[in-house]
Design an enzyme around this catalytic site. Sequence first.
Site, mmCIF file in Angstrom:
data_model
loop_
_atom_site.group_PDB
_atom_site.id
_atom_site.type_symbol
_atom_site.label_atom_id
_atom_site.label_comp_id
_atom_site.label_asym_id
_atom_site.label_seq_id
_atom_site.Cartn_x
_atom_site.Cartn_y
_atom_site.Cartn_z
ATOM 1 N N ASN A 119 20.090 17.343 26.057
ATOM 2 C CA ASN A 119 19.770 18.550 25.305
ATOM 3 C C ASN A 119 18.740 18.235 24.229
ATOM 4 O O ASN A 119 18.673 17.099 23.755
ATOM 5 C CB ASN A 119 21.037 19.090 24.619
ATOM 6 N N ASN A 151 28.245 21.848 29.397
ATOM 7 C CA ASN A 151 28.062 21.777 27.957
ATOM 8 C C ASN A 151 29.394 21.623 27.239
ATOM 9 O O ASN A 151 30.410 22.180 27.664
ATOM 10 C CB ASN A 151 27.330 23.033 27.461
ATOM 11 N N LYS A 208 28.152 24.295 15.625
ATOM 12 C CA LYS A 208 29.364 23.905 16.357
ATOM 13 C C LYS A 208 30.558 24.736 15.905
ATOM 14 O O LYS A 208 31.363 25.206 16.725
ATOM 15 C CB LYS A 208 29.651 22.424 16.121
ATOM 16 N N ARG A 259 21.358 11.453 14.491
ATOM 17 C CA ARG A 259 20.968 11.597 15.902
ATOM 18 C C ARG A 259 21.313 13.011 16.351
ATOM 19 O O ARG A 259 22.249 13.239 17.082
ATOM 20 C CB ARG A 259 21.694 10.565 16.774
#
Length: 575
Positions: A428, A472, A186, A168
Amino acid sequence: MSSTQADHHAKKDTVHYAIENHEYGGAACIRDNYTNKGTGFSMEERLRLGLEGLLPPSVQTMDQQLERIHHQLLTKETPIQKHIELMNLRQRNERLFYAYVIKNLLETLPLVYTPTVGEGCQKFSSMFRRPEGLTFTLKDKGNIANCVANWPRPQDTPRVAVITDGSRILGLGDLGWNGMGITIGKLSLYVACAGVHPQSTMPIAVDIGTNNEELLNDPLYLGLRQKRASDEELTELVDEIMYELNKRYPFLIIQFEDWSSANAFRFLDRYQEKYPMFNDDIQGTGAVILGGFVNAARKSSEASGKALEDQRILMVGAGSASVGVAKQLMNFFTEHGLTEEQAKDRIWTTDSKGLVTANRGDELAEHKRFFARHDNGDKQYKDLEEIIDYVKPTALLGMSTVRGTFTPEVLKRMAKLNKRPIVMALSNPTSKAECTFEEALKYTDNKVIFAAGSPFDPVEIDGKTRYSDQGNNFYIFPGVGLAGALTRAKHITEAIITESAMALADSMNDKEKEMDLLYPLPERVREVAHYIAFRCIKAINKAGLAQDDGFTAGLSDDELFKWVHDEMWVPSYDH
């Protein structure tokens, strides 16, 4: 220097092993993305390392090299082209890449991270250049220990890992092995925003196949070409991965990222009290929204004259991230004197079938049951406008991943109910946002308190410039991970996650408050991560979870704040 301080400095030295011990020489030094300086090698270094004849004759400073990178990026027309250019830079000169990102944070964050990273993941196999990170597949079952041992870093070096099964990715669905792109993205933010050393990061993809037919039929796709394995097979594999990672790297902080909703909750429950880990979609998202909501609720209550605890929150979307946010938002109400049950009653959730109620007639997924309503009688509410009329929310939070969910009529209803309605379009990438900033302003007559998951440009309205907040996760997870890594935290608890949210809310400066913002300006994200790490380290010590022999607990607040700053890596050719 105490033994613990010496240990920390030794660990820092280990991170720089390649440069300081000159384990690389000649062409190998250029090919390694961390030791490579390109034209930045001095003449003395070229002679000592056997680089004569292998480089252009000009010796340049890092600043001169950054000018060249800027020029090269200007030749790229689209965000994905710029994303690829930056990824290529990271793969050949890691220090120069991070120097550019940190220096040009506002320009590069949308390219390295959301929204462009979504397209980067979709095209990850086709734009593949060289391997990065660890990949564990079903075929590695029983051999994970050897795979982990192959990671080319000293045993004390890895500090933070990001792991996904690609099921996902953002709002884009099942991307299989291509999810490796999100782990790299990330971790790039861990480095740029929190100063985690790039050589101490570990991107991890768990590949059990994909149900994405487009990928399975794509000749360039690099993942397993099979349908996803069963949850039972996945669990057995992830159990082995977590065990072997922790065995070899017992202080490694592991962030779970972009798993399917059911597995995200299942693995968080399964591992959070066993290993130093957290789930960014559930806990990181929850914390960043809680931090922004604290400031939004203050503004809303000032306008309405109502008490803070009178907020009524409607969550549009009931996936893992949405429920994680809702659970974190309960802390807002308990902080203002409500019981947990009273706090839960201030939150409503919806999914594609309407308001989530206990008597709806369908079988609810396990994670949806917590907020399922019991006070709707026999009435079922399916349409969002109808749900708003029933709930009368002060805040509308969108995590549906469906563009246009917040229609003009929905926004008008929120403005009719509230003097300053809170609207957060958090899905997002940008293409999935429930509404744009401009739409939210237009249809609420400029009354909205707004935040989004991705960046929106400022809007001129009523003779004034309004700025969109970006709620965010990059505000939260870098500081949490840094705190866990520096203290060698045994676990990352809910109390630590909540503290990160409160620290975020408290990090606003006077300029940001004057701009009517809910979050710090993105260019301050490194400063914010420093403050969040400082606050989380105190929470880790308060909970007795630090495994640093009392080192951080023994520092005064001023000493700890400075020490955290000094531990944050800064790109330089000097080390």
